[in-house]
Design a protein around this motif. Structure first.
Motif, short mmCIF file in Angstrom:
data_model
loop_
_atom_site.label_atom_id
_atom_site.label_comp_id
_atom_site.label_asym_id
_atom_site.label_seq_id
_atom_site.Cartn_x
_atom_site.Cartn_y
_atom_site.Cartn_z
N THR A 189 0.85 -1.19 0.00
CA THR A 189 0.00 0.00 0.00
C THR A 189 0.88 1.24 0.00
O THR A 189 1.72 1.42 0.87
N GLU A 190 0.67 2.09 -1.00
CA GLU A 190 1.49 3.29 -1.10
C GLU A 190 1.04 4.33 -0.08
O GLU A 190 -0.16 4.57 0.11
N THR A 191 2.01 4.95 0.60
CA THR A 191 1.73 6.04 1.53
C THR A 191 2.26 7.33 0.92
O THR A 191 3.20 7.32 0.14
N PHE A 192 1.66 8.44 1.30
CA PHE A 192 1.99 9.71 0.66
C PHE A 192 2.41 10.76 1.70
O PHE A 192 2.18 11.94 1.49
N LYS A 193 3.03 10.33 2.78
CA LYS A 193 3.35 11.25 3.86
C LYS A 193 4.33 12.35 3.42
O LYS A 193 4.10 13.52 3.71
N THR A 194 5.40 12.00 2.72
CA THR A 194 6.37 13.03 2.33
C THR A 194 5.80 13.96 1.25
O THR A 194 6.05 15.16 1.28
N ARG A 195 5.01 13.42 0.34
CA ARG A 195 4.39 14.28 -0.68
C ARG A 195 3.36 15.21 -0.05
O ARG A 195 3.26 16.38 -0.43
N ASP A 196 2.59 14.70 0.90
CA ASP A 196 1.62 15.56 1.57
C ASP A 196 2.32 16.65 2.38
O ASP A 196 1.84 17.78 2.45
N THR A 197 3.47 16.32 2.97
CA THR A 197 4.23 17.33 3.70
C THR A 197 4.75 18.40 2.75
O THR A 197 4.70 19.60 3.06
N ARG A 198 5.22 17.98 1.58
CA ARG A 198 5.69 18.96 0.59
C ARG A 198 4.53 19.86 0.15
O ARG A 198 4.69 21.07 0.02
N LEU A 199 3.36 19.27 -0.07
CA LEU A 199 2.20 20.08 -0.45
C LEU A 199 1.79 21.05 0.66
O LEU A 199 1.39 22.18 0.39
N LEU A 200 1.91 20.63 1.91
CA LEU A 200 1.59 21.51 3.03
C LEU A 200 2.56 22.69 3.09
O LEU A 200 2.14 23.84 3.30
N ILE A 201 3.85 22.43 2.87
CA ILE A 201 4.84 23.52 2.87
C ILE A 201 4.52 24.50 1.74
O ILE A 201 4.56 25.73 1.94
N CYS A 202 4.19 23.98 0.55
CA CYS A 202 3.83 24.85 -0.58
C CYS A 202 2.57 25.66 -0.27
O CYS A 202 2.49 26.85 -0.60
N PHE A 203 1.59 25.02 0.36
CA PHE A 203 0.34 25.69 0.69
C PHE A 203 0.58 26.84 1.67
O PHE A 203 0.03 27.93 1.52
N ILE A 204 1.43 26.62 2.67
CA ILE A 204 1.73 27.67 3.64
C ILE A 204 2.42 28.85 2.95
O ILE A 204 2.11 30.02 3.22
N ALA A 205 3.35 28.54 2.04
CA ALA A 205 4.02 29.62 1.30
C ALA A 205 3.02 30.41 0.47
O ALA A 205 3.07 31.64 0.43
N CYS A 206 2.09 29.71 -0.16
CA CYS A 206 1.07 30.40 -0.97
C CYS A 206 0.12 31.22 -0.10
O CYS A 206 -0.37 32.27 -0.54
N LEU A 207 -0.16 30.75 1.12
CA LEU A 207 -0.99 31.54 2.03
C LEU A 207 -0.34 32.88 2.35
O LEU A 207 -1.01 33.93 2.36
N PHE A 208 0.97 32.86 2.63
CA PHE A 208 1.67 34.13 2.90
C PHE A 208 1.62 35.04 1.68
O PHE A 208 1.36 36.24 1.79
N SER A 209 1.85 34.47 0.50
CA SER A 209 1.82 35.27 -0.72
C SER A 209 0.43 35.82 -0.98
O SER A 209 0.27 37.01 -1.29
N GLY A 210 -0.58 34.98 -0.83
CA GLY A 210 -1.95 35.43 -1.06
C GLY A 210 -2.40 36.49 -0.06
O GLY A 210 -3.07 37.45 -0.43
N PHE A 211 -2.02 36.29 1.22
CA PHE A 211 -2.38 37.29 2.22
C PHE A 211 -1.72 38.62 1.91
O PHE A 211 -2.36 39.68 2.04
#
Length: 187
Positions: free
Chosen positions: A46-68
């Motif tokens: 079963t494939e897990t996506f923990k590191t990819r989800d963490t990378r997406l979370l880091i990108c999302f936080i960066a985009c939140l700062f930019s959007g704000f």
């Protein structure tokens, strides 16, 4: 998050994977995809996506700062928003730097992470610049015991003359990876 997207992808098994054999990135991605597909279908890992989800979370936080920062500048024009824009810009670039550190030191070319009966496996690959050697590294934890395997092959061993990736050779290498990483104790 990524798991839902990947589960909706349908791979047509009747079509062979054909890549431009002189494009190392396309060859690496094609081999990685076939290795991932073989280990998940043949061995039911079963494939897990923990590191990819963490990378997406880091990108999302960066985009939140930019959007704000953009939203605040829209609501309060420039001279008034100078401090907020500076803080948001510095935060964005700091988090982007954190993303690069994450990719270089944590992910390290990982293309597959999975679990099987509580045991974990992690596969990563690398093709050096100006070289046709494909290096695959695997790390496994079976019943608390760590195992590692690393080997290098020329990418031409997995390709025919037309650029078709040969799934039977990929399957043999997946068998070797599986046997090396999920060894039964006492053997």
């Amino acid at each position: 998050m990524v798991k839902k997207i990947v589960e909706t992808w349908k791979v047509d098994d009747s079509k062979p994977v054909i890549v431009e054999k002189y494009d190392k990135v396309a060859v690496k991605n094609g081999i990685d995809d076939l290795l991932r597909k073989t280990i998940t279908t043949k061995y039911n890992v079963t494939e897990t996506f923990k590191t990819r989800d963490t990378r997406l979370l880091i990108c999302f936080i960066a985009c939140l700062f930019s959007g704000f920062g953009c939203l605040y500048d829209f609501l309060h024009p420039f001279p008034e928003s100078k401090l907020v824009l500076a803080i948001c810009s510095l935060s964005y670039f700091t988090i982007t730097g954190l993303l690069y550190v994450w990719e270089w030191f944590v992910e390290k070319g990982t293309f597959f992470e999975g679990t099987l009966n509580g045991n974990t496996v992690k596969l990563s690959s690398y093709i050096p610049r100006y070289s046709g050697d494909y290096t695959i590294s695997g790390e496994g934890v079976v019943d608390g015991t760590n195992s590692e395997v690393k080997y290098t092959k020329c990418i031409s061993t997995w390709l025919d003359d037309s650029g078709k990736i040969l799934p039977e050779i990929i399957e043999k290498d997946t068998d070797f990876l599986y046997q090396s990483l999920f060894k039964v104790k006492g053997q």
